[in-house]
Design a protein around this motif. Sequence first.
Motif, short mmCIF file in Angstrom:
data_model
loop_
_atom_site.label_atom_id
_atom_site.label_comp_id
_atom_site.label_asym_id
_atom_site.label_seq_id
_atom_site.Cartn_x
_atom_site.Cartn_y
_atom_site.Cartn_z
N GLN A 69 44.03 -46.22 31.92
CA GLN A 69 43.85 -45.53 30.65
C GLN A 69 44.32 -44.07 30.70
N LEU A 70 45.42 -43.81 31.43
CA LEU A 70 46.00 -42.48 31.48
C LEU A 70 47.13 -42.38 30.48
N SER A 71 47.39 -41.18 30.00
CA SER A 71 48.56 -40.96 29.16
C SER A 71 49.81 -40.94 30.04
N VAL A 72 50.96 -41.11 29.43
CA VAL A 72 52.21 -41.07 30.19
C VAL A 72 52.39 -39.71 30.86
N ASP A 73 52.03 -38.64 30.15
CA ASP A 73 52.19 -37.30 30.71
C ASP A 73 51.32 -37.10 31.95
N ILE A 74 50.07 -37.57 31.90
CA ILE A 74 49.19 -37.44 33.06
C ILE A 74 49.66 -38.34 34.19
N ALA A 75 50.16 -39.53 33.85
CA ALA A 75 50.70 -40.42 34.88
C ALA A 75 51.86 -39.75 35.61
N TRP A 76 52.76 -39.12 34.86
CA TRP A 76 53.90 -38.43 35.48
C TRP A 76 53.41 -37.22 36.27
N LEU A 77 52.40 -36.53 35.78
CA LEU A 77 51.86 -35.38 36.49
C LEU A 77 51.43 -35.77 37.90
N HIS A 386 57.32 -23.82 41.03
CA HIS A 386 57.43 -25.24 40.73
C HIS A 386 56.37 -25.69 39.74
N ARG A 387 55.17 -25.12 39.87
CA ARG A 387 54.08 -25.50 38.97
C ARG A 387 53.14 -24.32 38.76
N LEU A 388 52.62 -24.23 37.55
CA LEU A 388 51.61 -23.22 37.22
C LEU A 388 50.40 -23.93 36.64
N SER A 389 49.21 -23.56 37.11
CA SER A 389 47.98 -24.12 36.54
C SER A 389 46.97 -23.00 36.34
N LEU A 390 46.16 -23.13 35.27
CA LEU A 390 45.22 -22.09 34.89
C LEU A 390 43.85 -22.69 34.66
N SER A 391 42.82 -22.01 35.11
CA SER A 391 41.46 -22.40 34.76
C SER A 391 40.61 -21.15 34.62
N THR A 404 58.29 -27.63 35.58
CA THR A 404 57.20 -28.51 35.16
C THR A 404 56.36 -27.82 34.09
N GLN A 405 55.64 -28.61 33.32
CA GLN A 405 54.81 -28.04 32.27
C GLN A 405 53.63 -27.27 32.86
N PRO A 406 53.40 -26.03 32.43
CA PRO A 406 52.20 -25.32 32.88
C PRO A 406 50.95 -26.10 32.50
N VAL A 449 45.20 -30.24 29.76
CA VAL A 449 44.77 -31.33 30.64
C VAL A 449 43.33 -31.76 30.38
N CYS A 450 42.42 -30.82 30.20
CA CYS A 450 41.00 -31.15 30.09
C CYS A 450 40.57 -31.33 28.64
N ARG A 451 39.47 -32.04 28.47
CA ARG A 451 38.95 -32.27 27.12
C ARG A 451 38.64 -30.96 26.40
N ASP A 452 38.02 -30.01 27.13
CA ASP A 452 37.65 -28.77 26.47
C ASP A 452 38.82 -27.81 26.34
N SER A 453 40.00 -28.22 26.86
CA SER A 453 41.19 -27.40 26.68
C SER A 453 42.11 -28.01 25.63
N GLY A 454 41.60 -29.00 24.91
CA GLY A 454 42.43 -29.70 23.93
C GLY A 454 42.76 -28.90 22.70
N ASP A 455 42.13 -27.76 22.51
CA ASP A 455 42.39 -26.90 21.35
C ASP A 455 43.61 -26.04 21.65
N THR A 456 44.69 -26.26 20.92
CA THR A 456 45.92 -25.52 21.18
C THR A 456 45.80 -24.04 20.87
N SER A 457 44.71 -23.62 20.23
CA SER A 457 44.54 -22.20 19.93
C SER A 457 44.24 -21.37 21.17
N VAL A 458 44.00 -22.02 22.32
CA VAL A 458 43.70 -21.25 23.54
C VAL A 458 44.95 -20.57 24.07
#
Length: 578
Positions: A69-77, A386-391, A404-406, A449-458
């Motif tokens: 039950q993963l999205s294609v984007d998460i599968a590729w990630l 190569h990759r950037l991630s934020l939390s 790659t997508q941040p 990536v995360c449920r609570d990050s689903g708001d594009t206004s962030v």
Amino acid sequence: MAAAAAGPVRLWVRTEPFLVGALPVPPPARLTLHYLRKAAAYARARADQGCFPRLRWPCWRRIACAKLQLSVDIAWLYFELYRGLLGLAPPVRLRWAEAEAACTSAEELEEERSKLSVDTLQFLLFLYVQQFHNVSLRRSLLGDEWPSPRTRSPSLTGNSATGNKNWNDQEHLDFVQSHLLDILELLLEPEQLSASSHSSCSSLVSLEAVCALSFLLEGTVSNSGMVRPLHELALRQPCHGHNGYSKGSRTFSLPKLESWLRSSLTANPLGITAGLKAGKKLAWAHKVEGTTRRARITCSARVVPEVSPLVLMSQVYKQTVAKSSDTLVGAHVRIYRCNESFIYLLSPLRSVTIEKCRNSTFVLGPVEMSVHVQSCDNIKVITVCHRLSLSSTQGCTFHTLTPTQPLILSGNQAVSFAPFHTHYPMLEDHMAQVGLATLPNYWDSPMLVCRDSGDTSVFRLLPPSDFYTFVIPFEMEGDTTETPGGLPQEYQEVLRQREHQVRLWQRMVKEAGLTRDQRKEFQAVVENKFYEWLVQTGNKQQLDSLVPPAPASKQDNIPGQDNIPGQEKERESSGSSQ
């Protein structure tokens, strides 16, 4: 007694699968042992369709989307993240970047991806490692694990002093020891499992499974100093009686193998804790008057060439640190609690973690694997990576060039993404060393990536009207004279308009016919306004910090701090302003 029975073999958990391979976020709901066992059985049953022993991208996409039950984007990630751990040579990485950049449609890109495959069993282990950041209710109730109140994110948990599990190799060891049987059962062939999907005392582990386990474990024989993968050590004749290896069937007895692994596992002598403890302090920063804080910069010793060095930089306060150094080449860097500073690390790096920093600017050389930013406020990061991630970041700006997508994980607010906008003379050479090209470039396509990050206004893309280029104020040797790949047209147009306004201003001043005294008065007004602007924007601090400090006191100047064993030279960026 158990250690003696294990013989002279010492095993430990490899650092990189956890340090840069474990995404610092709770895994998807179905990325559990139960479903991974089903995925393993599914792959083995479809060996003729490209699922085993090598897992092709189309097969993984089908398993990930239909079964997990993963999205294609998460599968590729996950697929791409695992490939990044394999140590692919820079020419291989550059060829893939060229092929990806040449695709003009989603169909062409999918066709290129379909040519890729990974080791099935190792990939399953990599997926299981994502459980490293899963929150355990039982551990939470015992007080060992609890989400940070600031971030509301389980990704910032852990029992380490600083809360970053990825940089805690004791956590790596604890995870493997706690889940060793599950890991071994995940690698078993279906017929070695009972109806309830568990092993028995007669279960056998194939040699290919132990080879796959080398993704997580390595070691050495006695004190030879030569690091070997697990399967090479397991096949040594003196170990067969302890790990239950049979040459005839090329299998291991699972109970004996598990017992041998447990008795041989120890703390990683080349890992984060041991490496930094045995490393050297570097005199790259100075103590600032009027503060009790003392900057701490430490580098692990280069014990064996296969292990990347570690650099820990903490509590740099109100100063500029600028380095282009052999010490940094290929290093995993952690920058922690640095405030109101400007830090330039202009060398090719392996990975960078920036934590709990505020009001600072970080200019990084090309980063081969990943840049992770966590719990930071109002910082600016400028890098090719190569990759950037934020939390859990707030008010941060990222000027990046990345293939790659941040990744926007949880707890972020007011994030700004902007194009990479600077250069230094060795930049393109350093990019080639780590296999990074100018295309493709996904700086403007972040993934939530995360449920609570689903708001594009962030997040937002930095408006061109707020965009200015960044000049690295140091003289160095090299051939790069402009920003690699150039700038997007809308940002380039804003710069052109500003340059036109400057020329108009210069012409207006020239044609004003001012007297000598008027020119002096006008110059004084302009200089005063410029000074006010420097103070208001904080740029005065940056300019002041470029001036070399006065000679430190005997207490602050520790001889030999910058002398790293095994390094022939140290190239330090000079402090001359351009």
